[in-house]
Design a protein around this motif. Structure first.
Motif, PDB file in Angstrom:
ATOM      1  N   UNK A   1      52.332   2.238 -60.369  1.00  0.00           N
ATOM      2  CA  UNK A   1      51.278   1.254 -60.589  1.00  0.00           C
ATOM      3  C   UNK A   1      51.890  -0.134 -60.460  1.00  0.00           C
ATOM      4  N   UNK A   2      51.107  -1.050 -59.881  1.00  0.00           N
ATOM      5  CA  UNK A   2      51.681  -2.341 -59.503  1.00  0.00           C
ATOM      6  C   UNK A   2      50.746  -3.486 -59.879  1.00  0.00           C
ATOM      7  N   UNK A   3      51.351  -4.634 -60.169  1.00  0.00           N
ATOM      8  CA  UNK A   3      50.597  -5.845 -60.493  1.00  0.00           C
ATOM      9  C   UNK A   3      51.341  -7.046 -59.925  1.00  0.00           C
ATOM     10  N   UNK A   4      50.608  -8.142 -59.755  1.00  0.00           N
ATOM     11  CA  UNK A   4      51.190  -9.423 -59.358  1.00  0.00           C
ATOM     12  C   UNK A   4      51.203 -10.348 -60.565  1.00  0.00           C
ATOM     13  N   UNK A   5      52.324 -11.047 -60.746  1.00  0.00           N
ATOM     14  CA  UNK A   5      52.473 -12.038 -61.811  1.00  0.00           C
ATOM     15  C   UNK A   5      52.905 -13.341 -61.146  1.00  0.00           C
ATOM     16  N   UNK A   6      51.984 -14.301 -61.079  1.00  0.00           N
ATOM     17  CA  UNK A   6      52.240 -15.531 -60.338  1.00  0.00           C
ATOM     18  C   UNK A   6      51.957 -16.762 -61.191  1.00  0.00           C
ATOM     19  N   UNK A   7      52.610 -17.867 -60.851  1.00  0.00           N
ATOM     20  CA  UNK A   7      52.351 -19.140 -61.535  1.00  0.00           C
ATOM     21  C   UNK A   7      51.320 -19.986 -60.790  1.00  0.00           C
ATOM     22  N   UNK A   8      50.674 -19.391 -59.778  1.00  0.00           N
ATOM     23  CA  UNK A   8      49.612 -20.094 -59.056  1.00  0.00           C
ATOM     24  C   UNK A   8      48.283 -19.912 -59.774  1.00  0.00           C
ATOM     25  N   UNK A   9      47.333 -20.813 -59.480  1.00  0.00           N
ATOM     26  CA  UNK A   9      45.971 -20.617 -59.936  1.00  0.00           C
ATOM     27  C   UNK A   9      45.387 -19.380 -59.265  1.00  0.00           C
ATOM     28  N   UNK A  10      44.411 -18.783 -59.916  1.00  0.00           N
ATOM     29  CA  UNK A  10      43.866 -17.516 -59.426  1.00  0.00           C
ATOM     30  C   UNK A  10      43.241 -17.661 -58.033  1.00  0.00           C
ATOM     31  N   UNK A  11      42.464 -18.703 -57.812  1.00  0.00           N
ATOM     32  CA  UNK A  11      41.812 -18.836 -56.512  1.00  0.00           C
ATOM     33  C   UNK A  11      42.822 -19.023 -55.391  1.00  0.00           C
ATOM     34  N   UNK A  12      43.870 -19.786 -55.655  1.00  0.00           N
ATOM     35  CA  UNK A  12      44.897 -20.016 -54.642  1.00  0.00           C
ATOM     36  C   UNK A  12      45.711 -18.747 -54.400  1.00  0.00           C
ATOM     37  N   UNK A  13      46.015 -18.020 -55.468  1.00  0.00           N
ATOM     38  CA  UNK A  13      46.748 -16.761 -55.325  1.00  0.00           C
ATOM     39  C   UNK A  13      45.970 -15.783 -54.450  1.00  0.00           C
ATOM     40  N   UNK A  14      44.670 -15.689 -54.690  1.00  0.00           N
ATOM     41  CA  UNK A  14      43.875 -14.728 -53.927  1.00  0.00           C
ATOM     42  C   UNK A  14      43.689 -15.156 -52.480  1.00  0.00           C
ATOM     43  N   UNK A  15      43.836 -16.431 -52.194  1.00  0.00           N
ATOM     44  CA  UNK A  15      43.807 -16.869 -50.799  1.00  0.00           C
ATOM     45  C   UNK A  15      44.934 -16.191 -50.023  1.00  0.00           C
ATOM     46  N   UNK A  16      46.121 -16.135 -50.636  1.00  0.00           N
ATOM     47  CA  UNK A  16      47.257 -15.473 -49.998  1.00  0.00           C
ATOM     48  C   UNK A  16      47.154 -13.962 -50.020  1.00  0.00           C
ATOM     49  N   UNK A  17      46.701 -13.410 -51.134  1.00  0.00           N
ATOM     50  CA  UNK A  17      46.548 -11.957 -51.267  1.00  0.00           C
ATOM     51  C   UNK A  17      45.579 -11.430 -50.221  1.00  0.00           C
ATOM     52  N   UNK A  18      44.472 -12.128 -50.037  1.00  0.00           N
ATOM     53  CA  UNK A  18      43.466 -11.676 -49.072  1.00  0.00           C
ATOM     54  C   UNK A  18      43.926 -11.884 -47.637  1.00  0.00           C
ATOM     55  N   UNK A  19      44.617 -12.997 -47.379  1.00  0.00           N
ATOM     56  CA  UNK A  19      45.126 -13.252 -46.034  1.00  0.00           C
ATOM     57  C   UNK A  19      46.063 -12.138 -45.584  1.00  0.00           C
ATOM     58  N   UNK A  20      46.916 -11.663 -46.495  1.00  0.00           N
ATOM     59  CA  UNK A  20      47.899 -10.642 -46.161  1.00  0.00           C
ATOM     60  C   UNK A  20      47.424  -9.216 -46.487  1.00  0.00           C
ATOM     61  N   UNK A  21      46.137  -9.113 -46.870  1.00  0.00           N
ATOM     62  CA  UNK A  21      45.514  -7.802 -47.104  1.00  0.00           C
ATOM     63  C   UNK A  21      46.287  -6.984 -48.149  1.00  0.00           C
ATOM     64  N   UNK A  22      46.573  -7.610 -49.282  1.00  0.00           N
ATOM     65  CA  UNK A  22      47.314  -6.953 -50.361  1.00  0.00           C
ATOM     66  C   UNK A  22      46.416  -6.465 -51.496  1.00  0.00           C
ATOM     67  N   UNK A  23      45.118  -6.718 -51.399  1.00  0.00           N
ATOM     68  CA  UNK A  23      44.210  -6.421 -52.507  1.00  0.00           C
ATOM     69  C   UNK A  23      44.312  -4.988 -53.000  1.00  0.00           C
ATOM     70  N   UNK A  24      44.401  -4.040 -52.088  1.00  0.00           N
ATOM     71  CA  UNK A  24      44.312  -2.622 -52.445  1.00  0.00           C
ATOM     72  C   UNK A  24      45.488  -2.142 -53.294  1.00  0.00           C
ATOM     73  N   UNK A  25      46.578  -2.889 -53.293  1.00  0.00           N
ATOM     74  CA  UNK A  25      47.766  -2.442 -54.020  1.00  0.00           C
ATOM     75  C   UNK A  25      47.786  -2.908 -55.478  1.00  0.00           C
ATOM     76  N   UNK A  26      47.005  -3.928 -55.783  1.00  0.00           N
ATOM     77  CA  UNK A  26      47.190  -4.618 -57.067  1.00  0.00           C
ATOM     78  C   UNK A  26      45.881  -4.718 -57.859  1.00  0.00           C
ATOM     79  N   UNK A  27      45.631  -3.757 -58.749  1.00  0.00           N
ATOM     80  CA  UNK A  27      44.432  -3.823 -59.594  1.00  0.00           C
ATOM     81  C   UNK A  27      44.506  -4.925 -60.648  1.00  0.00           C
ATOM     82  N   UNK A  28      45.711  -5.408 -60.917  1.00  0.00           N
ATOM     83  CA  UNK A  28      45.911  -6.459 -61.918  1.00  0.00           C
ATOM     84  C   UNK A  28      46.668  -7.616 -61.276  1.00  0.00           C
ATOM     85  N   UNK A  29      46.120  -8.814 -61.414  1.00  0.00           N
ATOM     86  CA  UNK A  29      46.788 -10.044 -60.971  1.00  0.00           C
ATOM     87  C   UNK A  29      46.749 -11.023 -62.141  1.00  0.00           C
ATOM     88  N   UNK A  30      47.913 -11.405 -62.618  1.00  0.00           N
ATOM     89  CA  UNK A  30      48.016 -12.403 -63.687  1.00  0.00           C
ATOM     90  C   UNK A  30      48.430 -13.719 -63.048  1.00  0.00           C
TER      91      UNK A  30
END
Length: 217
Positions: free
Chosen positions: A103-132
């Motif tokens: 099981x995997x999660x992302x832990x970032x110091x970016x704002x959520x909207x900015x983090x998801x801009x990168x996550x969606x661009x690189x198609x990483x959504x399916x791997x990470x049910x939790x993003x902090x």
């Protein structure tokens, strides 16, 4: 008995996606606006990477943090998809880890909207049910709170987790929370610098991670 690892936490920028050119360009643009008489070379800007923007700009220009953050983010958002690239081996490694049941999660110091801009661009959504992100915490890395919240979101424990990142803030946050830690030697701050914070392992490629984790089955 060897500890069992079933949970992997990843930093985002500089670890899973290559945002370094974007971050440096965003800093240089912002600093040019506020300090036009000064030149900030890439080597100096690299030292700003890691902490939240509020901390960095508060140190550079006290009392003007919010307006500098707005300038930075405006440039960053406008140039995001043009300057962000993928790291070789990340996608296939995430597929391998997911198939193996981690099981995997992302832990970032970016704002959520900015983090998801990168996550969606690189198609990483399916791997990470939790993003902090920065939006979910009151204390940021190297404090353990972001890691603790990710573990809580996954229903996992620090004893069975590893934190993977490209800065000392990632390594220290994992250590402070009680996880194993992995540094990545493609860090913009240099592998020797990151290794000085004594992560449990230094990865030369993301493909090294599944092999390392075999010892913790």
């Amino acid at each position: 008995m060897t500890r069992k690892i079933d949970t992997i936490l990843f930093d985002l920028d500089g670890t899973l996606i290559n945002t370094i050119d974007l971050i440096i360009a965003s800093f240089q643009h912002t600093l040019k606006v506020y300090f036009p008489e000064r030149t900030y070379p890439r080597e100096e800007v690299v030292s700003f990477i890691g902490p939240p923007l509020s901390e960095t700009f508060g140190r550079l220009n006290p009392g003007h943090e919010e307006e500098m953050i707005h300038e930075y983010r405006s440039f960053n958002h406008a140039n995001h998809d043009r300057l962000v690239t993928e790291y070789e081996g990340v996608q296939e490694t995430l597929d391998t880890l997911k198939d193996a049941g981690y099981q995997m999660a992302i832990v970032t110091s970016k704002r959520r909207d900015t983090a998801f801009q990168g996550i969606e661009l690189m198609k990483l959504n399916a791997y990470f049910p939790v993003v902090i992100s920065l939006d979910e915490v009151t204390r940021y890395k190297p404090d353990p709170q972001p890691v603790d919240l990710a573990l809580e979101g996954l229903g996992a424990t620090a004893e069975h987790a590893i934190m993977v990142g490209d800065s000392q803030h990632d390594i220290l946050s994992g250590k402070n929370a009680g996880t194993l830690t992995a540094g990545v030697d493609w860090t913009v701050q240099g592998a020797d610098h990151l290794a000085s914070f004594e992560p449990d392992v230094m990865l030369t490629s993301m493909r090294d991670l599944p092999e390392y984790l075999k010892a913790f089955k």
